[in-house]
Design a protein around this motif. Structure first.
Motif, PDB file in Angstrom:
ATOM      1  N   ASN A 193       0.830  -1.217   0.000  1.00 63.14           N
ATOM      2  CA  ASN A 193       0.000   0.000   0.000  1.00 63.14           C
ATOM      3  C   ASN A 193       0.857   1.257   0.000  1.00 63.14           C
ATOM      4  O   ASN A 193       0.561   2.232  -0.693  1.00 63.14           O
ATOM      5  N   LYS A 194       1.925   1.244   0.801  1.00 62.76           N
ATOM      6  CA  LYS A 194       2.818   2.407   0.860  1.00 62.76           C
ATOM      7  C   LYS A 194       3.557   2.585  -0.464  1.00 62.76           C
ATOM      8  O   LYS A 194       3.680   3.706  -0.982  1.00 62.76           O
ATOM      9  N   GLN A 195       4.036   1.483  -1.010  1.00 59.26           N
ATOM     10  CA  GLN A 195       4.748   1.561  -2.292  1.00 59.26           C
ATOM     11  C   GLN A 195       3.824   2.092  -3.391  1.00 59.26           C
ATOM     12  O   GLN A 195       4.224   2.937  -4.201  1.00 59.26           O
ATOM     13  N   ARG A 196       2.583   1.610  -3.387  1.00 59.92           N
ATOM     14  CA  ARG A 196       1.636   2.048  -4.410  1.00 59.92           C
ATOM     15  C   ARG A 196       1.317   3.532  -4.255  1.00 59.92           C
ATOM     16  O   ARG A 196       1.185   4.262  -5.245  1.00 59.92           O
ATOM     17  N   ALA A 197       1.191   4.004  -3.028  1.00 59.27           N
ATOM     18  CA  ALA A 197       0.911   5.419  -2.782  1.00 59.27           C
ATOM     19  C   ALA A 197       2.053   6.293  -3.298  1.00 59.27           C
ATOM     20  O   ALA A 197       1.816   7.340  -3.915  1.00 59.27           O
ATOM     21  N   ILE A 198       3.299   5.867  -3.052  1.00 61.33           N
ATOM     22  CA  ILE A 198       4.462   6.628  -3.524  1.00 61.33           C
ATOM     23  C   ILE A 198       4.509   6.651  -5.048  1.00 61.33           C
ATOM     24  O   ILE A 198       4.800   7.686  -5.667  1.00 61.33           O
ATOM     25  N   GLU A 199       4.203   5.522  -5.674  1.00 59.30           N
ATOM     26  CA  GLU A 199       4.206   5.452  -7.138  1.00 59.30           C
ATOM     27  C   GLU A 199       3.148   6.382  -7.736  1.00 59.30           C
ATOM     28  O   GLU A 199       3.423   7.131  -8.686  1.00 59.30           O
ATOM     29  N   LEU A 200       1.937   6.330  -7.199  1.00 61.42           N
ATOM     30  CA  LEU A 200       0.860   7.170  -7.732  1.00 61.42           C
ATOM     31  C   LEU A 200       1.172   8.648  -7.555  1.00 61.42           C
ATOM     32  O   LEU A 200       0.933   9.461  -8.457  1.00 61.42           O
ATOM     33  N   ALA A 201       1.700   9.004  -6.374  1.00 60.26           N
ATOM     34  CA  ALA A 201       2.035  10.408  -6.119  1.00 60.26           C
ATOM     35  C   ALA A 201       3.130  10.880  -7.071  1.00 60.26           C
ATOM     36  O   ALA A 201       3.038  11.974  -7.654  1.00 60.26           O
ATOM     37  N   THR A 202       4.157  10.065  -7.242  1.00 60.85           N
ATOM     38  CA  THR A 202       5.274  10.446  -8.126  1.00 60.85           C
ATOM     39  C   THR A 202       4.815  10.568  -9.569  1.00 60.85           C
ATOM     40  O   THR A 202       5.201  11.511 -10.287  1.00 60.85           O
ATOM     41  N   ASN A 203       3.998   9.623 -10.034  1.00 61.62           N
ATOM     42  CA  ASN A 203       3.508   9.673 -11.413  1.00 61.62           C
ATOM     43  C   ASN A 203       2.644  10.912 -11.652  1.00 61.62           C
ATOM     44  O   ASN A 203       2.719  11.535 -12.715  1.00 61.62           O
ATOM     45  N   ALA A 204       1.816  11.269 -10.662  1.00 63.14           N
ATOM     46  CA  ALA A 204       0.983  12.477 -10.796  1.00 63.14           C
ATOM     47  C   ALA A 204       1.860  13.724 -10.859  1.00 63.14           C
ATOM     48  O   ALA A 204       1.614  14.634 -11.661  1.00 63.14           O
ATOM     49  N   VAL A 205       2.905  13.762 -10.015  1.00 64.88           N
ATOM     50  CA  VAL A 205       3.819  14.910  -9.985  1.00 64.88           C
ATOM     51  C   VAL A 205       4.572  15.039 -11.317  1.00 64.88           C
ATOM     52  O   VAL A 205       4.700  16.146 -11.867  1.00 64.88           O
ATOM     53  N   ILE A 206       5.035  13.924 -11.841  1.00 63.30           N
ATOM     54  CA  ILE A 206       5.761  13.956 -13.125  1.00 63.30           C
ATOM     55  C   ILE A 206       4.842  14.449 -14.243  1.00 63.30           C
ATOM     56  O   ILE A 206       5.258  15.241 -15.110  1.00 63.30           O
ATOM     57  N   THR A 207       3.592  14.008 -14.225  1.00 66.87           N
ATOM     58  CA  THR A 207       2.633  14.459 -15.235  1.00 66.87           C
ATOM     59  C   THR A 207       2.430  15.975 -15.159  1.00 66.87           C
ATOM     60  O   THR A 207       2.385  16.665 -16.182  1.00 66.87           O
ATOM     61  N   ILE A 208       2.313  16.489 -13.940  1.00 58.62           N
ATOM     62  CA  ILE A 208       2.123  17.937 -13.754  1.00 58.62           C
ATOM     63  C   ILE A 208       3.355  18.714 -14.196  1.00 58.62           C
ATOM     64  O   ILE A 208       3.251  19.771 -14.827  1.00 58.62           O
TER      65      ILE A 208
END
Length: 556
Positions: free
Chosen positions: A509-524
């Motif tokens: 769950n923690k790994q998935r949260a970090i991945e989603l946050a990072t991917n959203a940040v990179i997109t922005i």
């Protein structure tokens, strides 16, 4: 080139930094709700409904965020909620902090491509680091105490102080509805409980239900092997044991013709015979239900006065469900199939219940369907509290714990909580950044620094000095105590061993949260230009004014 009225924003100052500011403002809203000491938010949505909660998923859902960049973070958080049902606030907090660190790098003169490349390299390190700091792995469902200890943190984050009360009850409810497990653990060898080749489809989170009844206290919570229907039965029979069940989806009423017709009556005797024949036909159907052995009739629709008369005559208990979902849960509990016709059910269509009884709980009349001596498809956790807002928050805490159990059936690995995992990620990723050459090193170090926000928020929400706590944690981790996290109880030491106190976070769950946050940040960060067409004046579904970018027009 573009239509008159179109706005074109480009460059770092106009496009990138504006998006970063929007996400930072969103993160400010939810960050104070992170952790056991997180503060509640009072949200009143567009229809005037009041929400008082510290659950980030509920807050973001009711805020109706419109800014496109901020909405990307909301969507990432919603994806986390749908996939694992936990750590939604972590996604938003990390998005805000990663972009805040990126803003520092942009003002230093780094290009967005350098920042993105550094963030991507740092993200690749997260999985290996989390595997190294794993402190507990649940390998079997045979030990409820291990499962209970693992889900405590999820409950504590939303209902601090009640984790010891709720964790064993949630564990019991989850084990009851996990298919393939024997009724008594002593009846099967340990390998039946092993998670090594466990099929996660054997557990469905929807099979653990929460029944909310106003009144009483939170400590009155209990688990019921079966379902609760929050209404009284229709007839005079209020209690049954070892009952056979028939479920009728279309209700119990006199059948009507599909097309309109006319009946010509010339004599009073003809009218009397016509009504009598209808009654006799209906009675024959109810009689066939009673003769089949059914003693509990469940209706998914209306029940007419005449059918009710015959049901009472043949001493059948009658229960009306309020929705198709409730009827489906009754079918799961009793293991029966709903019928569209009014007739005696066959052996395959008929269900069974150990006990069906009407009870009064705190002034609320409920019908309880219990399965005491057989495996049940539904387990219900009955919660009591003084207000509806508290009941809703208790339900969210239970749902979070149930989702952690679901995650355990897929992967039983846990890392230390209380910010310990984040500090270790920050320490090890920074060490890699120090050894990296080129401009990527700056982004990798800032990526590591972003993780410090989690223990800092935990400390701030607990009324501690965040800077002092962070320095203490780094000192402990440098000396090899990688399980040390923030002591949110406000102890003199400021820190605590998360493993010893069973403060655990699910690794996936923690790994998935970090991945989603990072991917959203990179997109922005990849957005270099914002082109806004002139608003059409047509209201957009979901509110927020006219046009797709109405909210951004107001900022200008």
């Amino acid at each position: 080139m573009l239509k008159e009225g179109t706005k074109n924003l480009s460059g770092v100052e106009e496009a990138v930094l504006k998006n970063i500011d929007a996400v930072k403002e969103l993160a400010k809203i939810t960050r104070t709700s992170l952790g056991p000491n997180g503060m509640n938010k009072m949200v009143i949505n567009k229809i005037g409904k009041l929400f008082v909660t510290n659950d980030a998923a509920t807050i973001l859902k009711e805020l109706e965020v419109i800014h496109p960049a901020a909405k990307m973070c909301v969507l990432a958080s919603q994806q986390q909620q749908e996939e694992v049902g936990d750590a939604t606030n972590l996604v938003v907090v990390l998005c805000g902090e990663l972009l805040a660190q990126a803003e520092v790098l942009l003002k230093m003169g780094l290009h967005t491509s350098d920042i993105i490349r550094g963030y991507e390299k740092a993200l690749e390190l997260v999985d290996d680091i989390l595997k190294k700091i794993t402190v507990k792995t649940v390998e079997s469902l045979a030990s409820p105490s291990d499962i209970s200890a693992a889900i405590k943190s999820a409950i504590s984050a939303k209902q601090h102080g009640f984790e010891d009360l709720f964790a064993p009850l949630v564990t019991e409810a989850c084990l009851l509805v996990t298919t393939g497990l024997p009724h008594d653990p002593r009846e099967a060898p340990p390998e039946r409980y092993s998670l090594k080749n466990f099929d996660a489809k054997r557990f469905n989170v929807d099979n653990v239900r929460v029944a909310k009844v106003l009144g009483g206290g939170i400590s009155d919570v209990k688990v019921i092997r079966g379902a609760i229907v929050t209404r009284d039965t229709e007839g005079t029979i209020k209690s049954l044991k070892k009952a056979k069940v028939g479920v009728y989806a279309s209700g119990l009423e006199i059948e009507k013709t599909d097309t309109k017709g006319k009946v010509y009556v010339e004599k009073a005797s003809q009218l009397e015979n016509y009504a009598k024949s209808e009654e006799e036909a209906l009675e024959a159907k109810i009689k066939s239900i009673a003769e089949s052995g059914v003693t509990l009739v469940v209706s998914g629709g209306n029940i007419g006065e005449l059918p009710m008369h015959f049901l009472e005559k043949y001493k059948l208990m009658v229960l009306k469900t309020q929705s198709k979902f409730e009827m489906r849960r009754v079918c799961q509990v009793t293991n029966c199939k709903p019928m569209m016709r009014i007739a005696g059910p066959s052996a395959e269509e008929m269900g069974y219940i150990d006990e069906c009884v009407v009870e009064e709980i705190g002034g609320t009349v409920v019908t309880v369907l219990r399965q005491e001596n057989s495996k049940t498809g539904i387990a219900t956790i009955l919660v009591r509290a003084a207000t509806n807002n508290i009941l809703d928050d208790l339900e969210r805490a239970i749902e979070a714990a149930v989702n952690i159990y679901k995650s355990i059936t897929k992967d039983g690995a846990f890392v230390p909580g209380a910010g310990a995992a984040e500090i270790e990620l920050a320490r090890q990723i920074r060490a890699v950044g120090d050894k990296t050459e080129g401009q990527d090193q700056y982004a990798i170090k800032k990526f590591a620094e972003a993780f410090e926000i989690v223990p800092r928020i935990l400390a701030d929400n607990a009324g501690l000095d965040g800077t002092k706590v962070i320095s203490t944690l780094f000192a402990q981790h440098e000396s090899g105590n990688t399980n040390v996290g923030v002591d949110v109880q406000g102890g003199a030491a400021l820190v605590v061993d998360a493993r010893e106190k069973d403060i655990l976070d699910h690794r996936h769950n923690k790994q998935r949260a970090i991945e989603l946050a990072t991917n959203a940040v990179i997109t922005i960060l990849r957005i270099s230009q914002i082109i806004m067409a002139k608003t059409s004046g047509v209201p957009v579904p979901g509110g927020g004014g006219s046009g797709t970018m109405g909210a951004m027009d107001q900022d200008d």
